[in-house]
Motif scaffolding. Sequence first.
Motif, short mmCIF file in Angstrom:
data_model
loop_
_atom_site.label_atom_id
_atom_site.label_comp_id
_atom_site.label_asym_id
_atom_site.label_seq_id
_atom_site.Cartn_x
_atom_site.Cartn_y
_atom_site.Cartn_z
N ASP A 1 9.71 -2.34 -2.76
CA ASP A 1 9.91 -1.61 -1.51
C ASP A 1 9.14 -0.29 -1.50
OD1 ASP A 1 11.52 -3.70 -0.87
OD2 ASP A 1 13.34 -2.52 -0.52
N ARG A 2 9.10 0.40 -2.64
CA ARG A 2 8.34 1.65 -2.73
C ARG A 2 6.85 1.39 -2.52
NH1 ARG A 2 10.89 6.19 -5.32
NH2 ARG A 2 13.02 5.73 -5.98
N GLY B 1 1.93 1.61 3.85
CA GLY B 1 1.96 1.48 5.30
C GLY B 1 2.78 0.35 5.89
N SER B 2 3.54 -0.37 5.10
CA SER B 2 4.33 -1.48 5.64
C SER B 2 5.50 -0.96 6.48
CB SER B 2 4.85 -2.36 4.51
OG SER B 2 3.79 -2.81 3.69
N ASP C 1 -2.69 -0.35 4.66
CA ASP C 1 -3.54 0.64 3.99
C ASP C 1 -4.31 0.07 2.80
OD1 ASP C 1 -2.54 2.40 5.84
OD2 ASP C 1 -1.06 3.28 4.48
N LEU C 2 -4.11 -1.21 2.51
CA LEU C 2 -4.85 -1.84 1.41
C LEU C 2 -5.80 -2.92 1.90
CD1 LEU C 2 -1.99 -2.15 -1.26
CD2 LEU C 2 -3.97 -0.62 -1.35
N ARG C 3 -5.99 -3.00 3.19
CA ARG C 3 -6.90 -4.00 3.74
C ARG C 3 -8.30 -3.85 3.13
NH1 ARG C 3 -2.64 -5.63 5.69
NH2 ARG C 3 -2.37 -6.55 7.77
N GLY C 4 -8.86 -4.98 2.75
CA GLY C 4 -10.21 -4.98 2.18
C GLY C 4 -10.25 -4.74 0.69
N LYS C 5 -9.10 -4.47 0.06
CA LYS C 5 -9.07 -4.21 -1.38
C LYS C 5 -8.81 -5.50 -2.15
CE LYS C 5 -9.40 0.23 -0.71
NZ LYS C 5 -10.70 0.92 -0.95
#
Length: 583
Positions: free
Chosen positions: A568-569, A575-576, A263-267
């Motif tokens: 972990d949080r 999304g991991s 969910d952080l791809r491209g950031k």
Amino acid sequence: MSETLAESTSPEAEATGADGTPAEKPSLRARLVHWRDAHPTAVRNTRWTLNILAALLVLGALLLPNKVAYLHLRAFVRLPAEAILGAAVALALPRRPRLVVAVVSGVGLGVMTILNLLDMGFNDYLGRPFNVVLDWELLDDAQSYVADSMGKGVAVGAAVGAVVLVLLLLAVMALAMVRLSGLLVLDRQTATRGTLLAATVWVTCAALGLQIFGTPLASEHTAALATTQAKRVLYTMRDEAEFQKVAKVDAFGNTPGSQLVPDLRGKDMIFTFIESYGRSAVEDPAIAPGVDKTLDTSTAALAKAGFHAKSGWLTSATYGGSSWLGHSTTLSGLWIDNQQRYRTVMASDHLSLTKAFKKTGAWDTVGVMPGIQKGWPEQKYYDLDKVYNAFQLGYQGPKFSWSTMPDQYALEAYQRQVHGKKRDKPLMSEIILTSSHQPWAPIPKMVDWDDLGDGSIFKGIQKAGTKPSEIIADSTRSKQEYGKSISYSVTSLTQWLERYGSDDTVLVFLGDHQPIARVSGENASRDVPISIVAKDPKVLDKIASWNWTDGLKPAHNAPVWKMSSFRDRFLTAYGSTRHPSKG
């Protein structure tokens, strides 16, 4: 006749023997004996003075606390059981064994005194006692800190003075024990009666719980501290073996790169640690007004630029110093509160947050470490493609005490050399800001970003700043300057984000630990603020369930997590997928 008498009493005649040869001079021992016989009162007074000093030294060492806060007169008016036991042993032994026991026990008492003094320093600065197994290497860091803050001359003088003090203390303590043991056997009958009387008084005080100003009169202080030191050594040894097993278990250890932080791809991800940014900066009445104003102003300025933030609290694994323990705890998800645990993790393949981004193959990873001035093998564990240390950021200005360069310059150098360059992948950066490192003098001031150049502009600011010696022992001034340093660091970081951040920038910044007790106060919490800042609302929506406070200032009742739980949080929120490794 008169001539013969004159010759026999002249100095020349006294200097020769009957046969005309020069007479031998009296030995030093003979002269001392002669002086003693000629000055009986002075000798008697000297003996009593030495006896009293020896007794006070030994009693003081037996009753010396290991925390500065406990240094009160009432701590030294107790009856130590160790002194009574020592007297009984001395009276029971013949001369030669008695001397051996006196020397050994004196050296042992000197060692305990040194450990108590080290405990005082470590409790005052790091909020914990000295660990005789792990902490010796930190003394070298302490000397480096003194050299950077007060100058190399002061550091060398302090080191030499410490060595001399240790040797002198061991020798004097041994001599004091020998003298007292010899004094006891001069009148064994009286000394035996006195020892039995003291033992009776001690047992009575202990049985009745008699106290003076809230402190028990019957003391076994040194024995208790020695036992604590021994237990600490055993715990350290056991902890090393147990932690090695813990470090091998990882909830995300076998997670493929494609399933990490999707969910952080491209950031452009930036993890920033602000030195000594603790809860006290936000809540202590003597510090908070200035820092809170900075946080409110920065929150508003970021909102105007399109950024929003959420903030909470983490309980740090360290306090007052050893920042690397806070960094590694946050990024590894393991509770790393001592040097042995740190070494274990750095030699492992346990997944760090920085390594997680690298493992995806979707980010370039970089570290900006202006506090690093020598080799840094930890780069391998964190899996950073490139690390910029103090000598690789182009800074030509002055040091600000321990800090090699102002935070504003370090961030501008990061922009110029890394963040501002075109690249095929987004960046994952770890940045360590150092301007708020103790002793908080002198502190840089913000300058126009366009005027930063190579940092030479800070020469006048550094020269006009407060000297460390002016505040280092002043708690009130230290608090004031500490607050200013935190405001400076936060302002530098948030202005950098306003100036260079984009729609895809995500900033996570936090403190590594609370400042030392002289600033944060006795029994202060170990909590530090943490904030996540982004323009993309989806980034903050992912952590809505965390119930963090909107803005850069966490509310007093915002959630408090252990620092080791953050990894972990964070991975889960973005999304991991968990694929544990079990060692």
